[in-house]
Design a protein around this motif. Structure first.
Motif, PDB file in Angstrom:
ATOM      1  N   ARG A 132       0.663  -0.939  -0.423  1.00 24.26           N
ATOM      2  CA  ARG A 132      -0.117   0.191   0.430  1.00 24.26           C
ATOM      3  C   ARG A 132       0.810   1.316   0.351  1.00 24.26           C
ATOM      4  NH1 ARG A 132      -2.771   1.322   5.502  1.00 24.26           N
ATOM      5  NH2 ARG A 132      -0.529   2.382   5.622  1.00 24.26           N
ATOM      6  N   ASP A 133       2.254   1.286   1.032  1.00 22.45           N
ATOM      7  CA  ASP A 133       2.829   2.346   1.363  1.00 22.45           C
ATOM      8  C   ASP A 133       3.445   2.784  -0.368  1.00 22.45           C
ATOM      9  OD1 ASP A 133       1.524   2.861   3.343  1.00 22.45           O
ATOM     10  OD2 ASP A 133       3.785   1.916   4.573  1.00 22.45           O
ATOM     11  N   LEU A 134       4.105   1.345  -0.788  1.00 17.69           N
ATOM     12  CA  LEU A 134       4.858   1.569  -2.383  1.00 17.69           C
ATOM     13  C   LEU A 134       3.560   1.924  -3.206  1.00 17.69           C
ATOM     14  CD1 LEU A 134       6.947  -1.328  -2.461  1.00 17.69           C
ATOM     15  CD2 LEU A 134       7.295   0.998  -1.832  1.00 17.69           C
ATOM     16  N   HIS A 135       2.102   2.649  -3.228  1.00 15.01           N
ATOM     17  CA  HIS A 135       1.000   2.207  -3.936  1.00 15.01           C
ATOM     18  C   HIS A 135       1.195   1.463  -5.332  1.00 15.01           C
ATOM     19  CE1 HIS A 135       0.725   6.700  -2.050  1.00 15.01           C
ATOM     20  NE2 HIS A 135       2.729   6.263  -2.069  1.00 15.01           N
ATOM     21  N   LEU A 136       1.053   0.057  -5.323  1.00 20.02           N
ATOM     22  CA  LEU A 136       1.026  -0.470  -6.053  1.00 20.02           C
ATOM     23  C   LEU A 136      -0.063  -1.041  -5.844  1.00 20.02           C
ATOM     24  CD1 LEU A 136       4.457  -2.133  -5.862  1.00 20.02           C
ATOM     25  CD2 LEU A 136       4.193  -1.092  -7.191  1.00 20.02           C
ATOM     26  N   MET A 137      -1.159  -0.523  -4.751  1.00 13.32           N
ATOM     27  CA  MET A 137      -1.874  -1.945  -4.794  1.00 13.32           C
ATOM     28  C   MET A 137      -3.401  -1.458  -6.355  1.00 13.32           C
ATOM     29  SD  MET A 137      -2.724  -2.671  -2.109  1.00 13.32           S
ATOM     30  CE  MET A 137      -4.525  -3.024  -1.670  1.00 13.32           C
ATOM     31  N   ASN A 138      -4.013  -2.230  -6.577  1.00 18.06           N
ATOM     32  CA  ASN A 138      -4.795  -2.678  -7.998  1.00 18.06           C
ATOM     33  C   ASN A 138      -3.767  -2.777  -9.521  1.00 18.06           C
ATOM     34  OD1 ASN A 138      -7.461  -3.269  -8.211  1.00 18.06           O
ATOM     35  ND2 ASN A 138      -8.027  -0.370  -8.655  1.00 18.06           N
ATOM     36  N   THR A 139      -3.243  -2.902  -8.948  1.00 14.59           N
ATOM     37  CA  THR A 139      -1.999  -2.621  -9.856  1.00 14.59           C
ATOM     38  C   THR A 139      -1.531  -4.046 -10.448  1.00 14.59           C
ATOM     39  OG1 THR A 139       0.243  -1.868  -9.366  1.00 14.59           O
ATOM     40  CG2 THR A 139      -1.329  -0.322  -9.884  1.00 14.59           C
TER      41      THR A 139
END
Length: 295
Positions: A132-139
């Motif tokens: 989540r903190d790496l902004h990889l969610m839903n990718t």
């Protein structure tokens, strides 16, 4: 022609019989799944399918293909498998080759850190928070990036370079002014085709069959891999059987289709890997034996 003694013949008969029994134990469940997927749903639920298909039918596969998400899920899984395998092999080669060199500074400490992660991990919640903190969610990268580093694969690659690629080749290349990256790309990797084929197969199988990470990190159904789509198909069909507005015959039919779908789903999701395996089979035994026996 070798003439066997009586004791040797008895041993061969007993050994062959036991191995044949084990073969049947392993093979029959796969055969049952295959023939059940081509049988009539009523025969499957009634337990009539034993050796051959009963009432040949393609209803299970027609039901699967009737879902529009199947094709998209198949393509998503294909992209995920290719990207995941390529990234994993790149990271494995870049990690295994330096660790195979005896002149690598801090080699023992690096190996300790890698090995430590094989026995201890942060758990699911820190893993989720990291993604989540790496902004990889839903990718799709939420599935590719964390799987790129596999310590066991790095150890196999390291062992292969140490045992099967002569150090004299490296020394000769170094005298000719060859850098490490050039040596790895032009000499090391071409000589490591067997272990690359084995690691590719292992990684591809893992990526193709993975669904738990997708279940955690993906919300958009357009990004769902095939395994997750097929899981949802079974859940939806199982849920439909509990609807109160269905009569007894409709509920019975739904239950039969759920049972048939389970077998059809297994065959449909396993077929691509079964097709891929013969192309890497010639490297498989050589690569895995070298990586395991000479470490």
């Amino acid at each position: 022609m070798i003439k066997h003694s009586k004791k040797d013949r008895i041993f061969l008969v007993v050994n062959t019989s036991i191995l044949t029994l084990f073969l049947l134990i392993v093979f029959y469940p796969m055969w049952l799944v295959l023939i059940s997927s081509f049988s009539d749903p009523n025969a499957v639920t009634a337990g009539k399918v034993i050796i051959f298909p009963v009432g040949f039918s393609l209803e299970g596969y027609k039901a699967i293909l009737s879902y529009k998400m199947i094709v998209r899920g198949f393509m998503n899984s294909l992209v995920l498998m290719v990207l995941g395998t390529v990234f994993c092999l790149i990271v494995t080669a870049l990690g295994g080759y330096p660790l195979s060199r005896s002149d690598l500074p801090g080699k023992k400490y690096i190996m300790f850190i890698f090995t430590f992660t094989m026995y201890f991990g942060g758990g699911m919640i820190p893993y989720f928070l990291l993604i989540r903190d790496l902004h990889l969610m839903n990718t799709i990268w939420a599935l590719v990036v964390p799987s790129a580093l596999n310590v066991w694969n790095i150890i196999l690659m390291k062992t292969y370079f140490q045992t099967s690629v002569p150090d004299e080749i490296f020394q000769a290349a170094r005298v000719d002014g060859c850098s490490d990256i050039v040596y790895l790309v032009r000499i090391g990797l071409p000589l490591a085709k067997p272990i690359i084929a084995v690691l590719s197969l292992f990684t591809a199988v893992g990526m193709w069959n993975s669904y738990f990470n997708a279940l955690l990190f993906l919300n958009d159904t357009e990004l769902f891999p095939l395994q997750l789509v097929l899981r949802d198909i079974l859940v939806v069909n199982a849920t439909n059987t509990t609807e109160f507005n269905l009569d007894v015959e409709s509920i019975k039919r739904q239950q039969e289709m759920v049972a048939l779908l389970k077998y059809s789903v297994i065959v449909a999701s396993s077929a691509p890997l079964m097709i891929l395996y013969p192309f890497v089979q010639k490297y498989f035994v050589k690569g895995i034996m070298v990586g395991s026996l000479k470490g």
